[in-house]
Design an enzyme around this catalytic site. Structure first.
Site, PDB file in Angstrom:
ATOM      1  N   ASP A 145       0.828  -1.204   0.000  1.00  0.00           N
ATOM      2  CA  ASP A 145       0.000   0.000   0.000  1.00  0.00           C
ATOM      3  C   ASP A 145       0.862   1.253   0.000  1.00  0.00           C
ATOM      4  OD1 ASP A 145       0.932  -0.445   2.648  1.00  0.00           O
ATOM      5  OD2 ASP A 145      -0.707   0.741   3.467  1.00  0.00           O
ATOM      6  N   GLU A 148       3.296   1.614   2.628  1.00  0.00           N
ATOM      7  CA  GLU A 148       4.419   0.674   2.490  1.00  0.00           C
ATOM      8  C   GLU A 148       4.453  -0.352   3.617  1.00  0.00           C
ATOM      9  OE1 GLU A 148       7.483   3.973   2.319  1.00  0.00           O
ATOM     10  OE2 GLU A 148       7.605   3.280   0.238  1.00  0.00           O
TER      11      GLU A 148
HETATM   12  C1  NOJ Z   1       8.633   3.280   6.302  1.00  0.00           C
HETATM   13  C2  NOJ Z   1       7.411   3.651   5.527  1.00  0.00           C
HETATM   14  O1  NOJ Z   1       7.679   4.645   4.634  1.00  0.00           O
HETATM   15  C3  NOJ Z   1       6.306   4.038   6.477  1.00  0.00           C
HETATM   16  O2  NOJ Z   1       5.164   4.412   5.772  1.00  0.00           O
HETATM   17  C4  NOJ Z   1       6.021   2.868   7.364  1.00  0.00           C
HETATM   18  O3  NOJ Z   1       5.014   3.198   8.274  1.00  0.00           O
HETATM   19  C5  NOJ Z   1       7.275   2.429   8.087  1.00  0.00           C
HETATM   20  N1  NOJ Z   1       8.351   2.188   7.157  1.00  0.00           N
HETATM   21  C6  NOJ Z   1       6.991   1.215   8.923  1.00  0.00           C
HETATM   22  O4  NOJ Z   1       6.778   0.094   8.133  1.00  0.00           O
HETATM   23  C1  NOJ Z   2       6.217   7.255   4.289  1.00  0.00           C
HETATM   24  C2  NOJ Z   2       4.871   7.253   3.656  1.00  0.00           C
HETATM   25  O1  NOJ Z   2       4.086   6.293   4.292  1.00  0.00           O
HETATM   26  C3  NOJ Z   2       4.973   6.954   2.180  1.00  0.00           C
HETATM   27  O2  NOJ Z   2       3.701   7.071   1.599  1.00  0.00           O
HETATM   28  C4  NOJ Z   2       5.937   7.880   1.513  1.00  0.00           C
HETATM   29  O3  NOJ Z   2       6.084   7.493   0.165  1.00  0.00           O
HETATM   30  C5  NOJ Z   2       7.287   7.854   2.193  1.00  0.00           C
HETATM   31  N1  NOJ Z   2       7.130   8.121   3.603  1.00  0.00           N
HETATM   32  C6  NOJ Z   2       8.233   8.922   1.594  1.00  0.00           C
HETATM   33  O4  NOJ Z   2       7.708  10.191   1.811  1.00  0.00           O
END
Ligand code: NOJ
Ligand code: NOJ
Length: 422
Positions: A145, A148
């Site tokens: 999603d 991520e």
């Molecule tokens: C990094 C991702 O970008 C973020 O969206 C996520 O919540 C954390 N990893 C934990 O999985």
């Molecule tokens: C975490 C977010 O969850 C994700 O959607 C985003 O792409 C990365 N940070 C980078 O900004």
């Protein structure tokens, strides 16, 4: 925002998610999702020079061999593959990139003397590459999603994909590629239909994910603002899924109500305007920790502001409002003293209708007002705002945070102009 596009040391056209700092998280990469969303806002602002750089950079990315094909979520700023273990593939990226490129092609076609060579020679093949790739992937279960975290079937991802097909079909038809246009129309309609399966009638929300696998511990996958953010992943809904749909309004209300009661800084006794909104209530990610208590995100607040502005315009276009069992709570919450009831109709042009529109716009403003409260003196925006203190936290200078703010302000200007003329 523009400082994070082609930053020093990168290849021209790269968009850094946030500049690297000694403190975590390390967002010193070009994400397909972030950059697609950001550049569609930059494009709308009329910046063709940066748009062309972005196109050239993505020409490179589309050729690079990656572990996840075009579903590779992020790249190094020099255009090389990032080898870090990561949640891949992510299938929203190519669709969001396609949306930005299709909209750019439309901008160029609106010129008195359109640069047809660039539209058909450069943009069209890139768009086709992304859309053709999505054909094979949109119904796959292995994609992560936008947050991520979980694999499964994602509302946000599908919405962007379907939207890309819808406007892609229109563009290809205009360019005379009729067979491709028909093919894309077909996928747009299949994906559109599949979005209905995300409606959870019992909880009266669109859920973010079906058949989730993995993900943040304890996540219930009912309330997740990504379903609403999906609806601004393109600069126009073009009636793809009207925001006036009672299911959309119910989803918005339930999300708002959840966050209003979740974060300490949202308590009425604190006295801040509006509501600070987060990703989902069970979020545990703080930028440095994935097992803590998550925070509100400025980009969600900005997105909620923008969606309210867009809703005001769509209500005006619809010309009338009828309160239904599903939409009532949303409208009632906007304007409690009006005492709306199910079955009541507000006719366009009536005082009650105008009052409602004013409340929709005013509600939108409260989301921006809230972010403003938490801005530091230099006005910089991070990824998150601390749930207890409101201080900006996690990635500093997140590009998406700026873009979502600019996107909301641009939408507000367009909508108030539209309403003024009607
Ligand atoms: C990094 C991702 O970008 C973020 O969206 C996520 O919540 C954390 N990893 C934990 O999985
Ligand atoms: C975490 C977010 O969850 C994700 O959607 C985003 O792409 C990365 N940070 C980078 O900004």
């Amino acid at each position: 925002m523009t400082q994070n596009i082609s930053p020093a040391g990168s290849r021209a056209g790269a968009v850094v998610a946030a500049p690297r700092t000694p403190a975590p998280p390390d967002y010193g990469f070009h994400w397909l999702r972030d950059s697609g969303i950001v550049m569609n806002v930059v494009r709308q602002g009329g910046d063709r020079v940066r748009m062309r750089d972005f196109v050239t950079f993505n020409q490179v990315l589309q050729q690079v061999n990656t572990p996840a094909g075009l579903g590779e979520p992020r790249f190094n700023l020099d255009g090389t593959v990032d080898q870090t273990p990561w949640g891949r593939p992510q299938y929203d990226g190519p669709a969001l990139r396609a949306i930005a490129l299709i909209r750019f092609a439309e901008d160029l076609l609106a010129d008195t003397n359109p640069d047809m060579g660039y539209v058909t020679g450069t943009l069209q093949p890139m768009i086709q590459k992304d859309l053709d790739y999505v054909e094979g992937q949109w119904s796959a279960h292995n994609g992560f999603d936008l947050w991520e975290e979980s694999q499964g079937y994602h509302f946000f991802t599908r919405y962007g994909q379907g939207k890309a097909y819808q406007i892609g079909a229109r563009l290809f038809r205009r360019l005379g590629a009729l067979a491709k246009a028909a093919e894309y129309d077909h996928f747009a309609s299949d994906i559109h239909q599949s979005l209905d399966s995300f409606w959870n009638a019992q909880n009266q929300v669109f859920v973010p994910i079906l058949s989730p696998q993995g993900g943040s511990a304890g996540k219930q996958n009912l309330i997740d603002t990504s379903t609403i953010l999906a609806m601004i992943s393109d600069s126009d809904n073009d009636a793809w899924m009207p925001l006036t749909d009672e299911r959309v309004l119910s989803t918005m209300f339930r999300q708002l109500d959840t966050f209003r009661n979740l974060y300490p800084i949202n308590r009425a006794s604190v006295g801040y305007p509006g509501v600070a909104m987060g990703r989902y209530p069970e979020d545990r990610y703080t930028g440095s920790d994935t097992g803590a208590q998550g925070n509100p995100w400025p980009l969600v607040n900005d997105g909620f502001a923008q969606i309210h502005y867009r809703l005001a315009k769509q209500l005006e276009q619809a010309g009338t409002v009828t309160f239904t069992a599903l939409s009532l709570a949303f409208y009632q919450d906007l304007n409690p003293v009006a005492n709306y009831h199910v079955g009541q109709v507000l006719a366009g042009g009536s005082a009650g209708f105008k009052d409602l529109l004013a409340h929709v716009l005013a509600r939108g403003d409260t989301f921006l007002a809230r972010v403003r409260v938490h801005l530091p003196a230099d006005g910089s925006m991070a990824e998150q705002m601390d749930r207890n203190t409101g201080y900006m936290t996690s990635a500093r200078n997140l590009t998406w945070s700026y873009a979502s703010f600019v996107g909301a302000v641009q939408e507000r200007a367009l909508v108030t102009q539209y309403l003024g003329a009607h």
